[in-house]
Design a protein around this motif. Sequence first.
Motif, short mmCIF file in Angstrom:
data_model
loop_
_atom_site.label_atom_id
_atom_site.label_comp_id
_atom_site.label_asym_id
_atom_site.label_seq_id
_atom_site.Cartn_x
_atom_site.Cartn_y
_atom_site.Cartn_z
N GLY A 1 30.99 49.62 44.27
CA GLY A 1 32.41 49.35 44.05
C GLY A 1 33.01 48.35 45.01
N VAL A 2 32.18 47.61 45.74
CA VAL A 2 32.68 46.59 46.67
C VAL A 2 33.03 45.32 45.90
N LEU A 3 32.23 45.01 44.88
CA LEU A 3 32.47 43.84 44.03
C LEU A 3 32.67 44.28 42.59
N TYR A 4 33.34 43.45 41.82
CA TYR A 4 33.42 43.67 40.39
C TYR A 4 33.22 42.34 39.67
N LYS A 5 32.78 42.44 38.42
CA LYS A 5 32.50 41.25 37.62
C LYS A 5 33.65 40.98 36.67
N LYS A 6 33.95 39.71 36.52
CA LYS A 6 34.82 39.26 35.44
C LYS A 6 33.92 38.45 34.53
N ARG A 7 33.70 38.98 33.37
CA ARG A 7 32.74 38.37 32.45
C ARG A 7 33.05 36.89 32.22
N GLY A 8 32.03 36.08 32.43
CA GLY A 8 32.15 34.65 32.22
C GLY A 8 32.84 33.90 33.34
N ILE A 9 33.33 34.62 34.35
CA ILE A 9 34.05 33.97 35.44
C ILE A 9 33.29 34.11 36.76
N GLY A 10 32.86 35.33 37.09
CA GLY A 10 32.12 35.53 38.33
C GLY A 10 32.37 36.88 38.96
N MET A 11 32.01 36.95 40.23
CA MET A 11 32.14 38.18 41.01
C MET A 11 33.35 38.08 41.94
N PHE A 12 34.02 39.23 42.11
CA PHE A 12 35.22 39.28 42.94
C PHE A 12 35.16 40.52 43.83
N VAL A 13 35.87 40.45 44.95
CA VAL A 13 35.97 41.58 45.86
C VAL A 13 36.92 42.60 45.22
N SER A 14 36.50 43.85 45.18
CA SER A 14 37.32 44.91 44.59
C SER A 14 38.61 45.10 45.38
N PRO A 15 39.69 45.45 44.68
CA PRO A 15 40.99 45.60 45.34
C PRO A 15 41.02 46.63 46.48
N ASP A 16 40.22 47.67 46.39
CA ASP A 16 40.25 48.70 47.42
C ASP A 16 39.01 48.68 48.32
N ALA A 17 38.24 47.59 48.26
CA ALA A 17 36.96 47.52 48.96
C ALA A 17 37.12 47.67 50.47
N ARG A 18 38.05 46.96 51.06
CA ARG A 18 38.19 47.00 52.53
C ARG A 18 38.53 48.40 53.02
N GLY A 19 39.46 49.05 52.37
CA GLY A 19 39.85 50.39 52.78
C GLY A 19 38.71 51.39 52.66
N ARG A 20 37.97 51.30 51.56
CA ARG A 20 36.84 52.22 51.37
C ARG A 20 35.72 51.95 52.37
N LEU A 21 35.45 50.67 52.63
CA LEU A 21 34.42 50.33 53.60
C LEU A 21 34.81 50.79 55.01
N ARG A 22 36.08 50.63 55.34
CA ARG A 22 36.55 51.10 56.66
C ARG A 22 36.38 52.61 56.79
N ALA A 23 36.73 53.33 55.76
CA ALA A 23 36.60 54.79 55.79
C ALA A 23 35.14 55.19 55.95
N GLN A 24 34.24 54.52 55.22
CA GLN A 24 32.81 54.82 55.33
C GLN A 24 32.29 54.51 56.72
N ARG A 25 32.68 53.37 57.28
CA ARG A 25 32.21 52.99 58.62
C ARG A 25 32.75 53.91 59.70
N ARG A 26 34.02 54.33 59.54
CA ARG A 26 34.60 55.26 60.52
C ARG A 26 33.82 56.57 60.51
N GLU A 27 33.54 57.07 59.31
CA GLU A 27 32.79 58.32 59.18
C GLU A 27 31.40 58.18 59.82
N ARG A 28 30.75 57.05 59.54
CA ARG A 28 29.43 56.81 60.11
C ARG A 28 29.50 56.64 61.63
N PHE A 29 30.56 56.01 62.13
CA PHE A 29 30.74 55.84 63.57
C PHE A 29 30.80 57.19 64.27
#
Length: 118
Positions: free
Chosen positions: A59-87
């Motif tokens: 869920g970090v990236l999402y595809k727009k068909r025929g256009i390309g890959m984009f960063v998911s709208p909530d990616a940063r927040g989810r990644l921060r939460a995962q890294r904090r938990e792992r820390f």
Amino acid sequence: MFDDRSPIYQQIANGIKDEVLSGTLKEDEQIMSTNQYAAFYRINPATAAKGFAQLVDEGVLYKKRGIGMFVSPDARGRLRAQRRERFFADVVDPMLTEARMVGVGVDEIVAYLKDGAR
């Protein structure tokens, strides 16, 4: 950029995650295509695609068909939460276990951290 410690596709995924966390890649920002990424880093396009697919699955990236890959709208927040938990699991919990074994109290740890943060 790549080392021998882990598979290249995993290093690609981790590198993009780091860019999202640092704010280098913004939410809803388009990223290089797998072919562009492969050409830039001189790696097999299938390897780049595997790293990108992992990020889509997570869920970090999402595809727009025929256009390309984009960063998911909530990616940063989810990644921060995962890294904090792992820390806490990988760093703080073992530190507290060691501190208990050698007789260092939490107050002493907090004082040490506050003093070192200056």
